[in-house]
Design an enzyme around this catalytic site. Structure first.
Site: not given
Ligand code: PSU
Ligand code: MN
Length: 304
Positions: A24, A158
């Site tokens: 990604e 996370k």
């Molecule tokens: N994992 C990481 N760093 C990130 C992300 C995930 O270690 O920056 C990003 C990914 O792209 C994931 C997004 O899809 O954060 C999730 O964001 P949200 O909670 O707004 O859906």
């Protein structure tokens, strides 16, 4: 296909059924500071290659979804300030406007599935946020896992999230969650969340067989492979939780919501831990890159 550009290397690899690993770009543009973001992206690609697969970093450039970005393009994702964090709802808008977009887990899965790339490596997926039962803040990543046929290798969700609710959500939508050589869901910076998983898979071959079986059953949707950070590299739960709670309080005070909250928290936690969380974040992605490449290799072997 209009609006999609697959690099020659990836086209060739897919044609010959070689193992390919999708990566990604939100992690580059919004997940880490410069220059660590670019260094990490390059090293992840290198680890994927060293373990026998071909990396395909995905992002949107001038409205075109690029599958297999060049070094120069990755460099731009690490430095440009006009890159939009692009989840599913953002795609039509920014692609019509020919803007730059960083793909999240959700949109990277989507483009990987269009290109028929089965394995995708990231750090941690989005999930149900703490207090999500009140705020309704549930990452679009989970709906993508429910619907899109791609396997995501990660270090769990996370730790800033509500992990039990995230697992419940995945169960409802029929997403298998496999522990890679582990019984419990990984908690991103920490080795374990103490939440039991459906299955502990012993190696890449076993993971590949489970993926193949899900596909042959025509069960739509993704598979989540949780690969814990090592005990040596982790930040234990009780230690990181102090900083997570402080960062969450700040986010509330500054009224940060929606798509801005994940990048905000990652950045604040890195500042509050004086870079310790960033080091753990890098370490866990490197581990995932290795495991993802091995699974991609085993899966392509099974396809032959
Ligand atoms: N994992 C990481 N760093 C990130 C992300 C995930 O270690 O920056 C990003 C990914 O792209 C994931 C997004 O899809 O954060 C999730 O964001 P949200 O909670 O707004 O859906
Ligand atoms: Mn959200």
């Amino acid at each position: 296909m209009l609006n999609i550009r697959i690099s020659n290397e990836i086209k060739e690899a897919l044609k010959n059924h070689l193992p390919v690993v999708a990566l990604e770009s939100t992690i580059i543009s919004h997940g880490m500071p410069y220059p660590e973001n670019i260094e990490t992206a390059f090293k992840v690609e290198q680890i994927v290659r060293e373990n026998g697969a071909i990396p395909a970093t995905i992002g949107i450039i001038d409205g075109v979804a690029v599958i297999g970005m060049s070094k120069e393009e990755i460099q731009q994702f690490g430095t440009r300030k006009d890159i939009i964090k692009a989840s599913r709802r953002d795609l039509p808008i920014l692609m019509a406007r020919k803007q730059w977009g960083a793909t999240t887990v959700a949109t990277t899965m989507y483009f990987a599935s269009l290109a028929k790339i089965e394995i995708f490596v990231t750090g941690g997926i989005g999930g149900v946020h703490r207090n999500g039962n009140v705020t309704f803040d549930i990452s679009a990543d989970l709906q993508e896992l429910a619907n899109t046929n791609v396997t995501v290798v990660c270090a769990g969700a996370k730790a800033i999230l509500d992990l039990p609710l995230t697992l419940e959500y995945l169960e409802t939508f029929g997403v298998p969650v496999l522990g890679y050589q582990s019984d419990e869901l990984a908690a991103f910076y920490s080795h374990t969340s103490h939440l039991k998983l459906d299955a502990n898979v012993k190696d890449a071959e076993e993971a590949a067989k489970i993926i193949q079986t899900k596909r042959s059953l025509n069960l739509k949707g993704g598979i989540l492979i949780s690969n814990p950070i090592s005990l040596k590299e982790e930040i234990p739960n009780d230690k990181i939780n102090v900083f997570i709670n402080d960062a969450l309080k700040e986010a509330q005070k500054e009224k940060i919501i929606g798509k801005d909250i994940t990048p905000f928290l990652l950045k604040r936690i890195s500042e509050l831990t004086q870079g310790q969380s960033l080091a753990a974040n890098k370490a866990l992605i490197f581990n995932n890159a290795k495991v993802g490449a091995l699974i991609a290799k085993a899966y392509s072997q099974l396809q032959k």
